[in-house]
Write a protein that holds these residues in place. Structure first.
Motif, mmCIF file in Angstrom:
data_model
loop_
_atom_site.group_PDB
_atom_site.id
_atom_site.type_symbol
_atom_site.label_atom_id
_atom_site.label_comp_id
_atom_site.label_asym_id
_atom_site.label_seq_id
_atom_site.Cartn_x
_atom_site.Cartn_y
_atom_site.Cartn_z
ATOM 1 N N MET A 116 -4.180 -1.591 -1.496
ATOM 2 C CA MET A 116 -4.205 -2.585 -0.783
ATOM 3 C C MET A 116 -2.732 -3.024 -1.819
ATOM 4 S SD MET A 116 -5.495 -6.125 0.910
ATOM 5 C CE MET A 116 -4.666 -7.554 2.074
ATOM 6 N N ARG B 274 -13.522 -10.705 4.459
ATOM 7 C CA ARG B 274 -13.274 -9.490 4.473
ATOM 8 C C ARG B 274 -13.929 -9.410 2.734
ATOM 9 N NH1 ARG B 274 -6.530 -9.174 6.185
ATOM 10 N NH2 ARG B 274 -7.825 -9.574 8.556
ATOM 11 N N TYR C 168 -12.733 -7.284 -0.957
ATOM 12 C CA TYR C 168 -11.436 -6.401 -1.676
ATOM 13 C C TYR C 168 -12.468 -5.797 -2.770
ATOM 14 C CZ TYR C 168 -8.678 -8.114 1.883
ATOM 15 O OH TYR C 168 -7.791 -8.422 3.079
ATOM 16 N N LYS C 169 -11.917 -4.643 -3.437
ATOM 17 C CA LYS C 169 -12.287 -4.271 -4.891
ATOM 18 C C LYS C 169 -11.243 -4.131 -5.426
ATOM 19 C CE LYS C 169 -16.492 -2.254 -4.013
ATOM 20 N NZ LYS C 169 -17.972 -2.821 -4.244
ATOM 21 N N CYS C 170 -11.345 -5.214 -6.512
ATOM 22 C CA CYS C 170 -10.177 -5.415 -7.159
ATOM 23 C C CYS C 170 -9.846 -4.861 -8.597
ATOM 24 C CB CYS C 170 -10.054 -6.752 -7.568
ATOM 25 S SG CYS C 170 -9.185 -7.258 -5.803
ATOM 26 N N LYS D 200 1.248 -0.791 -0.038
ATOM 27 C CA LYS D 200 -0.167 0.083 0.126
ATOM 28 C C LYS D 200 0.952 0.995 0.011
ATOM 29 C CE LYS D 200 -1.016 0.132 5.197
ATOM 30 N NZ LYS D 200 -1.646 -0.113 6.282
ATOM 31 N N THR E 4 -5.748 -3.828 -5.831
ATOM 32 C CA THR E 4 -6.619 -4.244 -4.824
ATOM 33 C C THR E 4 -6.978 -3.412 -4.144
ATOM 34 O OG1 THR E 4 -5.758 -6.655 -5.098
ATOM 35 C CG2 THR E 4 -7.188 -5.833 -2.583
ATOM 36 N N TYR E 5 -8.515 -2.389 -3.881
ATOM 37 C CA TYR E 5 -8.143 -1.709 -3.022
ATOM 38 C C TYR E 5 -9.224 -2.199 -1.311
ATOM 39 C CZ TYR E 5 -7.124 1.457 -6.513
ATOM 40 O OH TYR E 5 -6.310 2.237 -6.771
ATOM 41 N N LYS E 6 -9.171 -1.621 -0.610
ATOM 42 C CA LYS E 6 -10.375 -2.457 0.709
ATOM 43 C C LYS E 6 -11.459 -1.664 0.787
ATOM 44 C CE LYS E 6 -6.270 -2.723 4.119
ATOM 45 N NZ LYS E 6 -5.600 -2.191 5.480
ATOM 46 N N GLU E 7 -12.419 -1.653 0.992
ATOM 47 C CA GLU E 7 -13.575 -1.183 1.117
ATOM 48 C C GLU E 7 -13.695 0.597 1.156
ATOM 49 O OE1 GLU E 7 -17.160 -4.098 2.324
ATOM 50 O OE2 GLU E 7 -15.850 -4.119 4.533
#
Length: 225
Positions: free
Chosen positions: A214, A187, A189-191, A41, A206-209
């Motif tokens: 991330m 968990r 995640y948005k990818c 990150k 890859t992103y957290k909510e």
């Protein structure tokens, strides 16, 4: 112990048939080597992955893979078998999550794929792609951990040309939700994936909510032998 991710598909035909039966948006040329660098990150180099296409036929693609940490120490390696049918390449969801599975190289684990990840030969903006899912069982001696991986809401959102250390590539951009459902925690995640013809994955984020980055993977080198 070292991670073991092996899917076996055994049918013998010619490499030319493989090119016709597999998706053009995945590496299927025997001798092609792809090296990606993974960043955390804070954009710090955290891992290097290498995939080598060993062989290809009408039923699938055989690949070797290796993972190294940021110090260049070997983490794990093995083989992947990808299935091909009707000009679509199918792979297990965990095969694109090596940064996650590398955390468990000292544990025994098994992976059961429910729905393989499909990469079709025909892509267009606005296209919805099928979901994929797998179950992973970890044995940490005194503790067993089970969780499911579900990749859903896969959609082709645009075409984009991106520049990488390996060159400039015309890519389709695919977004999706990556949900990990576990007995201890879950968990989401948005990818976002950038995939190119003859290569497959060129870039992945890859992103957290909450929208914070991330990890990021970027194609660093492509060679043919």
């Amino acid at each position: 112990m070292k991670a073991l991710i092996i899917l076996i598909v055994l049918f013998i035909t010619t490499p030319l048939l493989a090119q016709n039966n597999c998706s053009k948006y995945y590496a299927s040329k025997p001798g092609r080597k792809l090296i990606h660098k993974v960043y955390d990150k804070r954009e710090r180099h955290s891992m290097t992955t290498e995939y080598n296409v060993e062989s290809a036929n009408a039923s699938g693609i055989q690949m070797n893979f290796n993972l190294w940490d940021k110090r260049g120490e070997h983490i794990t390696g093995g083989k992947l078998a990808l299935g091909c049918n009707n000009r679509t390449t199918y792979l297990a969801p965990e095969s694109i999550m090596t940064d996650l599975l590398s955390q468990y190289e000292d544990m025994e684990y098994t992976v059961t794929t429910t729905d393989r990840l499909a990469i079709p030969n025909h892509l267009e903006i606005g296209q919805n792609l099928p979901d994929a899912s797998a179950s992973i069982n970890l044995n940490a001696q005194i503790l067993a951990i089970n969780f499911d991986i579900v990749l859903s809401n896969r959609k082709v959102i645009r075409k984009e040309q991106i520049e990488t250390p390996a060159g400039i590539f015309d890519c389709f951009v695919i977004t999706y939700d990556n949900e990990m459902r576990g007995s201890l925690a879950s968990r989401n995640y948005k990818c976002t994936d950038w995939i190119a013809e003859g290569i497959g994955m060129v870039k992945q984020e890859t992103y957290k909510e909450n929208g914070r980055l991330m990890s990021r993977s970027l194609l660093n080198e492509v060679t043919d032998f």
